[in-house]
Design a protein around this motif. Structure first.
Motif, short mmCIF file in Angstrom:
data_model
loop_
_atom_site.label_atom_id
_atom_site.label_comp_id
_atom_site.label_asym_id
_atom_site.label_seq_id
_atom_site.Cartn_x
_atom_site.Cartn_y
_atom_site.Cartn_z
N PHE A 25 0.82 -1.16 0.11
CA PHE A 25 -0.02 0.15 0.02
C PHE A 25 0.92 1.07 -0.06
O PHE A 25 2.22 0.98 0.16
CB PHE A 25 -1.07 0.05 1.17
CG PHE A 25 -0.35 0.09 2.80
CD1 PHE A 25 -0.16 1.47 3.14
CD2 PHE A 25 0.08 -0.97 3.06
CE1 PHE A 25 0.47 1.56 4.25
CE2 PHE A 25 0.71 -0.87 4.52
CZ PHE A 25 0.92 0.28 5.13
N THR A 26 0.38 2.41 -0.14
CA THR A 26 1.08 3.69 -0.32
C THR A 26 0.40 4.71 0.78
O THR A 26 -0.69 4.49 1.24
CB THR A 26 1.06 4.26 -1.67
OG1 THR A 26 -0.41 4.48 -2.16
CG2 THR A 26 1.70 3.42 -2.66
N ALA A 27 1.05 5.67 0.94
CA ALA A 27 0.63 6.82 1.75
C ALA A 27 1.24 8.30 1.09
O ALA A 27 2.37 8.36 0.63
CB ALA A 27 0.98 6.79 3.12
N ASN A 28 0.46 9.15 0.92
CA ASN A 28 0.68 10.52 0.31
C ASN A 28 0.78 11.48 1.12
O ASN A 28 0.19 11.59 2.26
CB ASN A 28 -0.32 10.83 -1.04
CG ASN A 28 -0.13 9.56 -1.79
OD1 ASN A 28 0.75 9.35 -2.31
ND2 ASN A 28 -1.38 9.31 -2.28
N ARG A 199 -7.86 7.03 3.40
CA ARG A 199 -7.96 5.59 3.09
C ARG A 199 -7.77 4.61 4.24
O ARG A 199 -7.34 5.16 5.13
CB ARG A 199 -6.97 5.43 2.03
CG ARG A 199 -7.15 6.24 0.55
CD ARG A 199 -6.29 5.86 -0.47
NE ARG A 199 -5.02 5.99 -0.33
CZ ARG A 199 -3.96 5.37 -0.23
NH1 ARG A 199 -3.84 4.04 -0.28
NH2 ARG A 199 -2.71 5.87 -0.20
N ILE A 200 -8.20 3.57 3.80
CA ILE A 200 -8.36 2.61 5.01
C ILE A 200 -7.59 1.26 4.53
O ILE A 200 -7.76 0.85 3.39
CB ILE A 200 -9.77 2.11 5.39
CG1 ILE A 200 -10.29 3.63 6.14
CG2 ILE A 200 -9.72 0.86 6.63
CD1 ILE A 200 -11.75 3.48 6.28
N VAL A 201 -6.99 0.48 5.23
CA VAL A 201 -6.11 -0.61 4.90
C VAL A 201 -6.60 -1.66 6.06
O VAL A 201 -6.17 -1.38 7.34
CB VAL A 201 -4.45 -0.46 4.72
CG1 VAL A 201 -3.98 -1.85 4.59
CG2 VAL A 201 -4.28 0.32 3.70
N ILE A 202 -7.20 -2.74 5.67
CA ILE A 202 -7.63 -3.48 6.48
C ILE A 202 -6.52 -5.06 6.57
O ILE A 202 -6.60 -5.35 5.42
CB ILE A 202 -9.07 -4.22 6.23
CG1 ILE A 202 -9.95 -3.12 6.38
CG2 ILE A 202 -9.44 -5.06 7.36
CD1 ILE A 202 -11.40 -3.37 5.99
#
Length: 294
Positions: A25-28, A199-202
């Motif tokens: 995943f990414t984060a901006n 955004r959500i990462v499960i």
């Protein structure tokens, strides 16, 4: 927005136990990523990899375009981290520890620190050995938020805080986001993640099972409908996508799959609706779907 965090195909094993399986995943900048999962799901393992504490077995992980393992010293100059249980030096006061943390980071804002101490209702003069878990968390939060970082990693940061202090934390996160900072927020407080995350990462058993904005993930669960009608509404119970139908004298309650909502509305319109309430699925529903129903 610029990309701050990039995680690609991360794998990590401890003996025969596979803690992380192909995590990506990414984060901006200017973005809050909600990272959710129960104990043992792999959240803290991934965070330790991002901090350069443990080495990944496979995959790539970069912060600011730099490798989290080989370039960890440079990366640490621009990040702030608060764990879920802050360990302190018992013989020092809270204020002394905050100053030490800020100094180790390379300097921070005295006025910001003083403001945070006031807003978190924190007594910096007491010895750390006398602090409750909530006050230990405040030390970490005040120190982390007093410095100007580009990426903030919070691992269960509000554990032990009362609801009023959680609000203070949430206000600070919103300010960081507005300032263009990137935030990775790992939390069990689903309402907090729902309120703050873009955004959500499960993660489940070391794997990313869903990711996206909350609106993008809402298709996974059903909306809850409450209707009051002029005529009998029992026919709605037989429609496709309708579940948990319950009828009283003047109203009906049920859950409906997103893609069947239109047919329900058409049927309700023929019956004669006098009141209509729809509640979209909450993040907790998404969470429970992956941990209870699988």
């Amino acid at each position: 927005m610029s990309e701050i965090l990039k995680v690609e195909g991360i794998k990590k094993t401890f003996g025969k136990f596979e803690a992380l399986k192909d995590v990506s995943f990414t984060a901006n900048s200017g973005e809050v990523i909600g990272f959710i999962g129960p104990n043992g799901a792999g959240k803290s393992t991934l965070i330790r990899i991002l901090l350069g504490i443990i080495k990944r077995d496979k995959g790539n992980a970069e912060i600011f375009g730099k490798d989290v393992w080989s370039d960890s010293i440079d990366i640490h100059k621009r990040i702030s981290y608060v764990p879920g249980d802050v360990n302190l030096w018992s013989g020092l006061t809270g204020g002394e520890i905050i100053d030490l943390f800020i100094k180790l980071h390379g300097g921070g804002s005295q006025s910001k620190k003083d403001d945070l101490i006031k807003r978190f209702e924190f007594d910096p003069k007491k010895k750390a050995k006398s602090y409750s878990k909530g006050n230990r968390q405040k030390v970490g939060l005040i120190a982390a938020l007093s410095v100007d970082s580009d990426f903030y990693i919070f691992d269960e940061p509000t554990s032990g805080l009362d609801p009023l202090m959680e609000v203070v934390f949430q206000e600070e996160i919103k300010a960081l986001k507005e300032a263009g900072k990137a935030i990775l927020l790992s939390s069990h407080i689903l309402s907090e993640v729902e309120r703050l995350a873009d955004r959500i990462v499960i993660i489940r058993q070391g794997q990313i099972v869903e990711s996206g904005t909350l609106d993008e993930l809402r298709h996974l669960t059903r909306s809850h409908i409450i209707l009051e009608t002029e005529n009998d509404a029992s026919e709605i119970a037989d429609l496709a996508g309708v579940y948990n139908f319950y009828q009283t004298k003047h109203s009906v309650k049920f859950d409906v799959d997103h893609h069947h909502l239109n047919s329900v509305l058409l049927k309700a319109g023929r019956i004669g609706v006098t009141k209509f309430e729809s509640s979209p699925p909450a993040l907790e529903d998404l969470f429970m779907k992956h941990y209870i129903h699988k």
